[in-house]
Write a protein that holds these residues in place. Structure first.
Motif, PDB file in Angstrom:
ATOM      1  N   GLU A  85      22.806   9.709  19.037  1.00 21.52           N
ATOM      2  CA  GLU A  85      22.055  11.153  18.382  1.00 21.52           C
ATOM      3  C   GLU A  85      21.739  11.702  19.971  1.00 21.52           C
TER       4      GLU A  85
ATOM      5  N   LYS B  57      21.796   4.544  14.296  1.00 17.33           N
ATOM      6  CA  LYS B  57      22.388   6.130  15.006  1.00 17.33           C
ATOM      7  C   LYS B  57      20.767   6.081  15.857  1.00 17.33           C
TER       8      LYS B  57
ATOM      9  N   GLU C 228      27.351  15.142   9.649  1.00 13.71           N
ATOM     10  CA  GLU C 228      26.380  14.936   9.197  1.00 13.71           C
ATOM     11  C   GLU C 228      26.089  16.532   8.047  1.00 13.71           C
TER      12      GLU C 228
ATOM     13  N   ASP D  32      18.246   5.729  10.262  1.00  3.88           N
ATOM     14  CA  ASP D  32      18.553   6.779  11.338  1.00  3.88           C
ATOM     15  C   ASP D  32      17.428   6.966  12.750  1.00  3.88           C
TER      16      ASP D  32
ATOM     17  N   ASN E 114      21.281  12.452   4.880  1.00  2.73           N
ATOM     18  CA  ASN E 114      19.885  11.936   4.866  1.00  2.73           C
ATOM     19  C   ASN E 114      19.018  12.439   3.977  1.00  2.73           C
TER      20      ASN E 114
ATOM     21  N   GLU F  71      22.511   8.374   5.323  1.00  4.58           N
ATOM     22  CA  GLU F  71      20.993   7.927   6.343  1.00  4.58           C
ATOM     23  C   GLU F  71      20.094   7.747   5.470  1.00  4.58           C
TER      24      GLU F  71
HETATM   25 MG    MG Z   1      20.329  11.936   9.849  1.00  8.53          MG
END
Ligand code: MG
Ligand code: C2E
Ligand code: MG
Ligand code: MG
Length: 294
Positions: free
Chosen positions: A239, A203, A60, A182, A119, A151
């Motif tokens: 996460e 996630k 990420e 996310d 992201n 994400e």
């Molecule tokens: Mg993220």
């Protein structure tokens, strides 16, 4: 406003920034300058791993602003600022270009070929430049869409400004981009969207992982999400996995992917490269990136 996880996840960031009320125009101008020169902004990369053997399956990309006076500023602080002051599109485009340039460099260096996930902010979703910025970036750097995951934070799905994002995500996924939701579980949105949206991964937010394995409510929620995701054929990545006890709970609950300090911290690209090279010269496995989390 700083995001809910903006306050407590790192003491490395200076806490002096509270942009709740004052617009901090000085800082906005400094961010504009940082964007124009590109010198103070960096992407750090955090591994995503197979729980079973620690193998690296993705990275990420996390944005960092190394402020000359204030030190490292958390994205949880400056991204809302960028959104409020019209800088998010350029910031988002910078992230896309930077991540793709990095992928191209890693390919030249023969580094592990795992996807990088960026992201995507709500503003990028509704300002409508995302698709063209992605396509242009992929072409410029000669990278295929499969290597760049997106994400999307769950709260975007509630943002009316984003309109109906299902068809747009559909286009991006058809082009090959893997897509993840996310911060899953924190966006107060209805689960109905899971049926409509073209998705690859959920996630599971760190908020549900933090108190595992002792917190019975969190344990129940995590178990239920994993069961649901299996039924929907979605992968779940937990996460913020920090402890072996959390990892063991997740393993027993059937979670296959993990990300968190137990496995790796977000690192500058050079640090990752150095690790990979070290690993190779030590005769490591070809993916060069197994993690000793056992
Ligand atoms: Mg993220
Ligand atoms: P996120 O996308 O949910 O990213 C995960 C955050 O959790 C990151 O914080 C990461 O450093 C942190 N983290 C990872 N593992 C652990 C752990 O084991 N324990 C703890 N306590 N924290 C962990 P970071 O880098 O400060 O980013 C915060 C948020 O800022 C991100 O949350 C994301 O929403 C946003 N963000 C970061 N980079 C970008 C970007 O390039 N674009 C956009 N739009 N948002 C970004
Ligand atoms: Mg997240
Ligand atoms: Mg999160």
């Amino acid at each position: 406003a700083a995001k809910r996880h903006g306050r407590n996840h790192s003491q490395r960031f200076r806490p002096a920034l509270d942009m709740q009320d004052s617009p901090q125009l000085g800082l906005v101008n400094e961010l504009r300058h940082a964007l124009a020169t590109g010198t103070q902004l960096e992407l750090h990369y955090q591994g995503q791993h197979h729980l079973a053997d620690g193998a690296l399956v993705g990275l990420e990309a996390l944005l960092r602003w190394r402020h000359p006076r204030d030190g490292m500023i958390s994205p949880a602080d400056f991204i809302p600022l960028a959104e409020r002051h019209g800088l998010m599109a350029s910031l988002g485009n910078w992230v896309i270009d930077q991540a793709l340039a990095q992928l191209a460099r890693w390919r030249r260096l023969g580094m592990p070929e795992v996807p990088v996930w960026i992201n995507v902010s709500a503003l990028q979703m509704f300002q409508g430049e995302l698709e063209s910025a992605l396509a242009a970036g992929l072409a410029r750097h000669g990278i295929s869409a499969e290597r760049l995951g997106l994400e999307i934070t769950e709260s975007v799905l509630l943002d009316e400004r984003a309109g109906d994002i299902a068809p747009r995500l559909g286009v991006l996924r058809e082009r090959g981009h893997p897509i993840a939701i996310d911060d899953f579980g924190t966006g107060y949105s209805s689960l109905g969207y899971l049926k409509k949206l073209p998705l690859d991964k959920l996630k599971l937010d760190r908020a549900f992982i933090k108190a595992l394995p002792d917190d019975r409510a969190d344990a129940a929620i995590v178990g239920a999400v994993l069961a649901m995701a299996r039924g929907l054929e979605l992968e779940v990545i937990a996460e913020g996995v920090e402890t072996i006890a959390q990892r063991d709970f997740l393993r027993a609950a059937g979670c296959s992917l993990v990300q968190g300090f137990l496995y790796a911290r977000p690192l500058p690209a050079e640090r990752l490269e150095a690790q990979w090279q070290e690993h190779e010269s030590a005769g490591g496995s070809p993916d060069g990136a197994r993690v000793a989390a056992e």
